[in-house]
Scaffold this motif. Structure first.
Motif, short mmCIF file in Angstrom:
data_model
loop_
_atom_site.label_atom_id
_atom_site.label_comp_id
_atom_site.label_asym_id
_atom_site.label_seq_id
_atom_site.Cartn_x
_atom_site.Cartn_y
_atom_site.Cartn_z
N LYS A 1 0.83 -1.21 0.00
CA LYS A 1 0.00 0.00 0.00
C LYS A 1 0.87 1.26 0.00
O LYS A 1 0.66 2.17 -0.80
CB LYS A 1 -0.92 0.00 1.23
CG LYS A 1 -1.67 1.31 1.45
CD LYS A 1 -2.49 1.25 2.73
CE LYS A 1 -2.15 2.35 3.73
NZ LYS A 1 -2.69 3.65 3.45
N GLU B 1 -10.52 1.46 5.52
CA GLU B 1 -9.43 1.17 4.60
C GLU B 1 -8.73 -0.14 4.98
O GLU B 1 -8.55 -1.02 4.15
CB GLU B 1 -8.42 2.32 4.62
CG GLU B 1 -7.30 2.08 3.63
CD GLU B 1 -6.18 3.11 3.73
OE1 GLU B 1 -6.01 3.68 4.82
OE2 GLU B 1 -5.52 3.33 2.71
N GLN C 1 -12.64 6.08 9.03
CA GLN C 1 -11.86 6.07 7.78
C GLN C 1 -10.78 4.98 7.80
O GLN C 1 -10.67 4.18 6.88
CB GLN C 1 -11.18 7.43 7.58
CG GLN C 1 -12.14 8.53 7.17
CD GLN C 1 -12.66 8.30 5.77
OE1 GLN C 1 -12.01 7.64 4.97
NE2 GLN C 1 -13.85 8.82 5.49
#
Lengths: 290, 402, 346
Positions: B77, B315, B311
């Motif tokens: 990522k 993710e 959030q």
């Protein structure tokens, strides 16, 4: 009272597994003079194979049978690839070779199945049976039934078949057996195969009770070995009896002494047995192999 | 004879290659490739090396696997999103085999290879055995061990941090729920290893403070096959609730024995180590109704958008479950350790170890998947018990209780 | 073959030089650090005790790590909690280990066959359980820490290099002691016991006593190594002294070779190289490979070494030297024992 019965019921279930692993130690030790450190690892291989086959959608009976055969094959491989080529080495070296086999098998299992424990459900679903206030799970009954069946099968094998008698002869006196045209190398192969198969049976009936994971070989191997020693390391039935008494001793120890030292119970028993009665608890009965 | 031997070796070789193929095939199935992302900026320059010293095999490998998965995922990522300070990140992942000595040696080796920080070891004994090497290295090190003594006292641990909650915080959070239910007398079942020991110590401390009464405390071996005897003993003391402090396969085994064999009808609490997806899979039907105190990661998809961690959880949860199929209760500790390091390096603007440590201590709030970290020079964990939630299992799914 | 004083001195300088030489070797190899050297030396010292037990008394011990643990815990508790002098703590540990071994031997050597193997296995496991369960003394599963670095006068062993050099010195003492033991009268008695108990007994050797003393001596080697381990890591926990570490010592001794004092150092070096080497090499062939491949490789390597070199690496090396000698000098070397000495001299 019902508490005590509960401890005993738990102990018998675990003890039967220890006993089945112990049987393998006895067979191999008597026929070849080797203490096989990979004994618990056959149980692990069969258990994990069974889980994989069940997860792949195979019906229970063929899955379990194939898994037991896989465990037995590991025994065959151990004998043919490691023990047989090294049969001129000292017994000490052979024991350490089985340590190497155990390490390799454990690594292989880690490679194939990863670290996570897995499990399948009990053979027959349903609530546990109540006996005088003690709960006995259905799978425990299966374990006991299978253990009994294995005992009978072993008795038949050693008592009624030529190969079984030849193996007994090998255990009594290897040189004399060779004079009778019994091939020790072949007997060793049979011993490893049988030991692995019996451990494999223990493995597939064990999974629903606990779970299967790659490093279960060492703890079960140790308990099985202790069971075999309690039985005097001379008779498969001694090992079964030794396993049952070890299981019960452990569970009762947890119940009435200290659960922190429960594992100590097994190994203290092992140490005491070796010191006080190295010929085993059942030697007085003059156990023959059957 | 010779020919026979050759035959057996050939057979073995064949079997080995079959197994190998099976292993490879299994691996592919497990890890579906991520959709190729639209790279933000390609990171360039000298890679930033971070060591990852994990128990990939041995006694603690169940956690170790989740840790390594989280680390691999994080590396992909970050490098996809432009790296750290524009430089790519290179994780050096090593297996310490759950062996204290190896953990210590590997720490020194990683330092010698020039890593700017290390994540791991992942258990208390491996961390404490490596402590000397860690302190000498003077680089920031994140441990995932459960013992408080890893970061306390902080003066003696200037460069050591950790991400999992202290055992005492888990206890604190469970006690909140117990008070609500009016539970005073509990039975305690702990696994006989360092993990269980730290839980036992935390409960004993709570008992000394008079917050709870432990009417029975039993232990079981990590590889036990039946803990019914221990549970029988506990139940004979008549507790109002049972607390199980263990990791899989022990924790689900205890739940099964309690429900199936003893039909225990008092609430059962597990700690965050009980193992998420493994708990469900191994305990099966019996898992229904068990309580577990846990970071919000298990119920990441049930957290309302008003939550500060929304959030981050979205993710992390999406990335992890897309890659590995299911959430792990352990993975967020490594995810957050690496995230904290990234944030600190960016804040410090350099990879100088002292600068990273200062940045970690002065960062203020960092919203992670495990919780909201507020590290400072006195606190190298920075989480509080209120970051934990109580979850239960309904119809084979995790459900947020509060 | 006897050694005069100069020869002996040259021999000592030789081994010391070899030890120092290993430092640049470790630095040059990408997958080794000096910490690996420390572990190598620690394991070599402990395993040498086991080599004596196996090679010179023909007995196998599956609980050697327990004696290692006795030393480590003695040092940990005495130096960290009671602030004893490290040497005194180490000596106390060694005496305790020797007494434990002698007691165990006394009981067990009456028995035949593999019973020592089993009894030591049980002893090792009981030790492990007790170290885990006796919280108030040992810290239980959480272990115990705060052990100071080893200090002797002005010498403080707080770096890998100083620790390693000191350990190498201890190893040297161990090697010399073992060599002298083998050549001494009781040592020759032990070799006789190892070769044939019946024959040894028939020439008036007290077999049980001989075995007991070598077992105690082996325990002292392990205990000293354990003490130094505790000083090096500064923290001890039961996991370092369970069954797997015992098996590791067994592997080191047998892979190295149990009928040479060089077996343990050789075996220990090979185990370090194998562990670290597979860690480095395997991922280059199999991408994403983790610990599991290393374990398989380690197990297979162990099996292969033992299959093809039943006398261990030291035995294999001796054979190579013998062959080379025959070829060079065109004459036969008299006995393997002489060849072994030849190796030791070089």
């Amino acid at each position: 009272m019902s508490e005590f019965l509960q401890f005993v019921a738990s102990g018998i279930g675990q003890g039967a597994i220890y006993g089945l692993v112990g049987v393998g130690f006895v067979i191999i030790y008597n026929v070849t003079g080797i203490i096989n450190f990979a004994q618990g690892h056959y149980l692990m291989l069969s258990a994990l194979t069974a889980v994989s086959l069940r997860e792949a959608g195979l019906p229970a009976v063929p899955a379990l049978l194939v898994a037991i055969v896989a465990g037995a094959l590991a025994g065959v491989v151990t004998d043919r690839l490691v023990i047989n080529p090294a049969r001129r080495h000292s017994p000490l070296m052979l024991i350490i070779l089985t340590v190497g086999v155990a390490i390799a098998l454990e690594g292989l299992a880690l490679l194939i199945w990863g670290v996570n424990p897995r499990r399948y459900g009990p053979f027959t679903a349903g609530p546990p049976l109540e006996v005088a206030g003690a709960a006995i799970s259905r799978q425990t009954l299966w374990v006991l039934g299978v253990t009994l069946a294995m005992a009978l099968a072993l008795w038949w094998f050693f008592q009624r078949t030529l190969v079984g008698k030849a193996m007994q002869a090998c255990a009594m006196n290897r040189d004399a057996a060779r004079l009778q045209a019994i091939n020790p190398a072949q007997m060793s192969l049979y011993a490893f195969t049988m030991a692995a198969a019996v451990a494999g049976v223990a493995g597939v009936v064990l999974v629903p009770i606990t779970s299967a994971y790659y490093d279960m070989g060492v703890p079960f191997g140790l308990k099985g070995f202790t069971a075999a020693v309690i039985g005097g390391l001379v008779s498969p039935f001694g090992a079964l009896a030794g396993g049952l008494s070890l299981g019960v001793a452990e569970a009762v120890g947890v119940g009435y002494v200290s659960s922190a030292m429960a594992e100590g119970v097994a190994f203290t028993v092992l140490a005491l047995m070796l010191v006080l009665r190295p010929e085993g608890l059942l030697a007085r009965v003059r156990m023959r192999w059957a | 004879m010779k020919r026979k031997l050759r035959f057996w070796y050939a057979t073995a070789l064949l079997m080995a290659s079959l197994l190998f193929l099976a292993a490879c095939a299994g691996g592919e199935e497990e890890a579906p490739r991520m959709p190729t992302p639209t790279a933000a900026r390609q990171p360039t320059g000298e890679p930033i090396k971070i060591g990852v010293n994990i128990e990939q095999s041995g006694a603690a490998s169940v956690q170790g696997e989740a840790y390594v998965r989280a680390a691999t995922l994080w590396q992909e990522k970050v490098n996809r999103e432009g790296g750290i300070l524009g430089r790519p990140v290179e994780l050096v992942i090593v297996d310490n085999k759950s062996d204290p000595t190896e953990a210590a040696v590997l720490t020194r080796r990683l330092v010698q290879q020039g890593v700017v920080a290390i994540v791991g070891p992942g258990t208390s004994p491996t961390t404490l055995a490596a402590m000397n090497a860690i302190l000498e290295s003077k680089i920031p090190v994140f441990s995932m061990g459960s013992a408080d003594s890893i970061v306390v006292p902080v003066e003696q641990r200037p460069n050591v941090f950790k991400t999992p909650f202290h055992a005492s915080q888990n206890v604190e959070a469970i006690l909140v729920d117990m008070k609500r239910r009016g539970i005073q007398r509990i039975g305690l079942l702990t696994v006989n290893n360092p993990y269980g020991e730290s839980g036992l110590a935390a409960w004993r401390a709570a008992e000394q403070r008079g917050e709870v009464q432990i009417v029975a405390a039993e232990k079981f071996e990590a590889n036990a096959t039946d803990v019914t005897p221990q549970l029988t003993r506990i139940m004979s003391a008549n507790p109002q609730a049972v607390v199980v402090w263990a990791i899989p396969p022990g924790a689900p085994l205890a739940r099964r024995n309690a429900v199936e064999n003893l039909r225990i009808n008092v609430p059962m609490y597990h700690d965050a180590g009980a193992g998420a997806e493994l708990f469900l899979r191994l305990a099966g039907q019996s898992a229904e109704g068990a309580f577990m105190i846990h970071p919000k990661t298990l119920v990441w998809d049930q957290i309302p958008p008003t939550d500060r961690q929304y959030q981050v959880l979205q993710e992390f949860g999406r990335l992890y479950t897309q890659r590995y199929g299911e959430m792990s209760g352990f993975a967020s500790y490594v995810w957050d350790a690496l995230g904290l390091l990234k944030a600190a390096i960016e804040k410090a603007g350099s990879t100088d170890p002292q600068a990273i440590i200062r940045a970690l201590e002065t960062m203020g709030e960092y919203v992670g998947a495990t919780g909201v970290f507020r590290m400072d020079p006195r606190d190298h964990l920075g989480l509080s018990a209120s970051d934990l939630v109580l979850v239960t299992i309904k119809n084979g799914k995790w459900q947020l209780v509060r | 073959m006897g050694l005069n004083r100069w020869g002996f001195l040259a021999f000592l300088v030789g081994i010391f030089g070899l030890g120092v030489l290993l430092i640049p070797v470790a630095d040059a190899l990408p997958f080794l650090t000096r910490a690996n050297l420390v572990v190598f030396a620690l394991h070599a010292i402990a395993a040498m005790g086991l080599t004596l037990v196996m090679g010179f008394a023909g007995q196998v011990s599956l609980g050697h790590a327990a004696f290692y643990g006795v030393g480590a815990y003695a040092t940990a508790l005495l130096t960290a909690k009671l602030e004893w002098h490290p040497l005194l703590a180490m000596a106390t540990g060694a005496v305790m280990a020797a007494i434990l071994a002698a007691l165990l031997g006394r009981v067990v050597f009456r028995l035949r066959g593999h019973f020592l193997a089993m009894a030591t296995l049980a002893f090792g496991l009981v030790f492990y359980v007790v170290m885990r369960g006796w919280d108030s003394l040992t810290g239980g599963n959480q272990g115990t820490g705060g052990i100071p670095a080893f200090a002797l006068g002005g010498l403080r062993l707080d770096s890998d290099t100083s620790m390693y050099l000191f350990l190498w010195g201890v190893l040297m003492v161990g090697i010399v002691a073992a060599r002298n033991l083998i050549k001494s009268r009781p040592g020759r008695a032990l070799v006789a016991v190892g070769a044939s108990e019946v024959a040894a007994a028939s020439v008036g050797i007290d077999v049980a006593r001989a075995k007991m003393s070598v077992f105690a001596l082996g325990a002292i080697y392990a205990s000293v190594a354990g003490s130094l381990y505790a000083h090096y890591v500064t923290y001890v926990s039961p996991d370092s002294f369970g069954l797997l570490p015992s098996l590791r010592f067994l592997v080191i001794s047998t892979v190295g070779g149990i009928d040479s004092v060089w077996g343990a150092p050789l075996g220990s070096a090979v185990v370090v190289l194998l562990t670290e080497g597979t860690r480095e090499v395997v991922p280059k062939f199999v991408s994403g490979a983790t610990g599991s491949y290393e374990i398989v490789a380690y197990g297979l390597a162990l099996v292969l070494v033992l299959l093809f070199l039943p006398r261990g690496l030291a035995g294999g090396l001796a054979l190579v030297v013998q062959r080379a000698n025959e070829w060079l000098r065109g004459r036969e070397r008299p006995t393997p024992a002489a060849v072994l000495e030849e190796v030791e001299l070089r």
